[in-house]
Design an enzyme around this catalytic site. Structure first.
Site, short mmCIF file in Angstrom:
data_model
loop_
_atom_site.label_atom_id
_atom_site.label_comp_id
_atom_site.label_asym_id
_atom_site.label_seq_id
_atom_site.Cartn_x
_atom_site.Cartn_y
_atom_site.Cartn_z
N LYS A 16 12.10 7.81 6.17
CA LYS A 16 12.40 6.78 5.17
C LYS A 16 11.89 7.18 3.79
O LYS A 16 12.50 6.89 2.78
CB LYS A 16 11.76 5.44 5.57
CG LYS A 16 12.30 4.86 6.85
CD LYS A 16 11.61 3.56 7.21
CE LYS A 16 10.18 3.72 7.61
NZ LYS A 16 9.93 4.38 8.90
N HIS A 41 4.37 8.11 4.59
CA HIS A 41 5.64 8.60 4.07
C HIS A 41 5.40 9.92 3.35
O HIS A 41 4.67 9.96 2.37
CB HIS A 41 6.24 7.61 3.06
CG HIS A 41 6.75 6.36 3.70
ND1 HIS A 41 7.27 5.30 3.00
CD2 HIS A 41 6.83 6.01 4.99
CE1 HIS A 41 7.64 4.36 3.84
NE2 HIS A 41 7.37 4.75 5.04
N GLN A 223 7.14 1.71 9.35
CA GLN A 223 7.36 1.73 10.81
C GLN A 223 8.87 1.63 11.11
O GLN A 223 9.66 2.14 10.36
CB GLN A 223 6.57 0.62 11.51
CG GLN A 223 5.05 0.86 11.52
CD GLN A 223 4.36 0.40 10.26
OE1 GLN A 223 4.61 -0.70 9.77
NE2 GLN A 223 3.49 1.22 9.72
P1 IMP Z 1 -0.78 -0.09 14.59
O1 IMP Z 1 0.34 -0.35 13.65
O2 IMP Z 1 -1.82 0.86 14.03
O3 IMP Z 1 -1.39 -1.34 15.14
O4 IMP Z 1 -0.18 0.68 15.86
C1 IMP Z 1 0.71 0.03 16.77
C2 IMP Z 1 1.81 0.99 17.23
O5 IMP Z 1 2.65 1.29 16.13
C3 IMP Z 1 1.29 2.33 17.74
O6 IMP Z 1 2.13 2.79 18.77
C4 IMP Z 1 1.43 3.24 16.54
O7 IMP Z 1 1.55 4.59 16.90
C5 IMP Z 1 2.71 2.70 15.94
N1 IMP Z 1 2.83 2.95 14.51
C6 IMP Z 1 2.20 2.33 13.51
N2 IMP Z 1 2.58 2.83 12.32
C7 IMP Z 1 3.47 3.79 12.57
C8 IMP Z 1 4.26 4.64 11.74
O8 IMP Z 1 4.22 4.61 10.51
N3 IMP Z 1 5.09 5.50 12.38
C9 IMP Z 1 5.19 5.53 13.73
N4 IMP Z 1 4.49 4.74 14.54
C10 IMP Z 1 3.64 3.87 13.97
#
Ligand code: IMP
Length: 424
Positions: A16, A41, A223
């Protein structure tokens, strides 16, 4: 592109940043509306390579206003570091505007994220351990601390003390943590308040005025759809709503202002952290995708899980985002494959399903049904027009667009801005 939302169509990391950087050149305003510094990013342009976590990618385009909306959660230390890094490399942050309603990730949120993940053991979510879940939980529980609280030390102290009361006990008694000095760590945020003050603004009003003046606004989702707390693979999700509809909530302009929602999708699939992933490849093809696609997290450096493109999930992403255009990234990563598989349906409890199973226990046991397409076995990095792609690559793109029922907008064939095929 009057008001366009860029959303991740998969599990994040779809590229993105490059798309926002590219479109940001023409945008007057670029907005982050959810998530925090769990995002990463990477953008590459003539000024170098930048790994941004909180500041909208549009900051690199001179004159563009970069907005961090109310739906974002902010770790002030991470934000300060990012601002300092940009400034030291000649990128002005004068146009950065931060909503006073955005919530802060506090030191105790980071600690909670770590201890709860550790306590979950093999059932862990695989979070980035940046305090995302605990910060959004406090926001929903109405005990969160907001950016505007930094401007009023008395209120800040009162709120931190109130929040810390029960948290210190839980951390000490349940998780056996030493909480000495935690409140002082929170107080250190106030030292950053003055340096952040110039950036704090009424971002909802800024956006409203921009909409009324017909300015071009680009929303930068972090995300991806499958990590959305409502529409993703719960509980293996992040704690915010990356889907396009939240751009409105997370920035304070009504949904009628949004004209386009573009979904960003890799030519294959990746996921970090735990959770179901029907097309995951644990073989040589998976390793080839990881190596050729440099599939390691920008934020945590973790190896990404890799697999073939999942069109059931993509069709679902088209639906829940109301997608009006599709961007396929990293098509060049597939250059070396003789054959490319694409998941067009799942086998669920002995039946074939072409739509995303609505219940987690079905999805967790879904196995992919593949169609195999021929590879193009040639370097496409230099291609700039759709018609100059090898026929197999064009067929692959057409197949995706047809099955997902969304028109192609852009195709990316390399990390640099110019390595792009513009369709719309
Ligand atoms: P959190 O956002 O740190 O709570 O993580 C929750 C889930 O979202 C986990 O599986 C992370 O690996 C995933 N995640 C969070 N941010 C990203 C991102 O920017 N890219 C890919 N996965 C993400």
């Amino acid at each position: 592109m009057p008001v366009t939302v860029i959303v991740g169509a998969q599990w994040g990391d779809e590229g993105k940043g490059k798309v926002v950087d590219l479109l940001g050149e023409q945008a007057d305003v670029v907005v982050r509306y959810q998530g925090g510094n769990n995002a990463g990013h990477t953008i590459e342009n003539e000024r170098g390579k930048f790994a941004l976590h909180l500041v909208p990618s549009g900051i690199c385009s001179p004159g563009t206003v970069a907005v961090i909306g109310n739906g974002v959660i902010i770790d002030p230390t991470a934000l300060r570091e990012e601002i300092d890094d940009l400034e030291s490399r000649g990128i002005s942050t004068a146009n950065l505007k931060i909503s006073g309603n955005a919530h802060l990730i506090m030191p105790y949120h980071i600690l909670f994220d770590k201890v709860t993940e550790t306590a979950l053991g093999s059932k862990k979510i695989g979070t980035t351990r940046r305090g995302i879940g605990p910060a959004y939980a406090d926001k929903a529980s109405r005990v969160g601390i907001r950016v505007q609280d930094l401007l009023d030390p008395k209120i800040f102290h009162q709120k931190v003390q109130a929040a810390m009361k029960s948290k210190a006990d839980i951390l000490r008694l349940v998780y056996d943590q030493n909480v000495a000095g935690l409140e002082e760590e929170c107080d250190r945020y106030l030292q950053m308040a003055e340096t952040l003050r110039p950036y704090i603004a009424d971002t909802s009003l800024i956006l409203w005025q921009a909409v009324r003046e017909g300015k071009r606004i680009l929303y930068e989702g972090a995300q991806g759809t499958m990590l959305d707390i409502d529409h993703g693979t719960y509980p293996f999700v992040t704690s915010s709503n990356p889907v396009g509809g939240f751009a409105s909530v997370g920035s304070g302009i009504g949904p009628t202002a949004i004209d386009e929602v573009w979904g960003i999708c890799k030519a294959y699939t990746t996921r970090v952290g735990e959770g179901p992933f029907p097309t995951e490849l644990l073989d040589d093809d998976g390793r080839t995708l990881r190596d050729r696609g440099h599939e390691y997290g920008t934020t945590t450096g973790r190896e990404r899980r890799c697999g073939w493109l999942d069109l059931v999930a993509l069709r679902y992403a088209v639906r829940v985002n109301g997608m009006t255009g599709l961007v396929i990234t990293k098509l060049d990563v597939l250059n070396t494959f003789d054959e490319i598989k694409v998941c067009t349906a799942y086998r669920c409890n002995g039946e074939i399903c072409t739509e995303m199973p609505p219940h987690q226990s079905t999805f967790h046991h879904a196995t992919p049904v593949y169609e195999t397409l021929p590879g193009w076995k040639t370097d496409i990095g230099g291609v700039r027009r759709l018609e100059d792609l090898p026929a197999q690559a064009r067929d692959y793109l057409e197949f995706i667009s047809d099955k997902a029922e969304v028109p192609l907008a852009l195709v990316s064939v390399g990390p640099r801005r110019e390595e792009t095929i513009r369709i719309r």
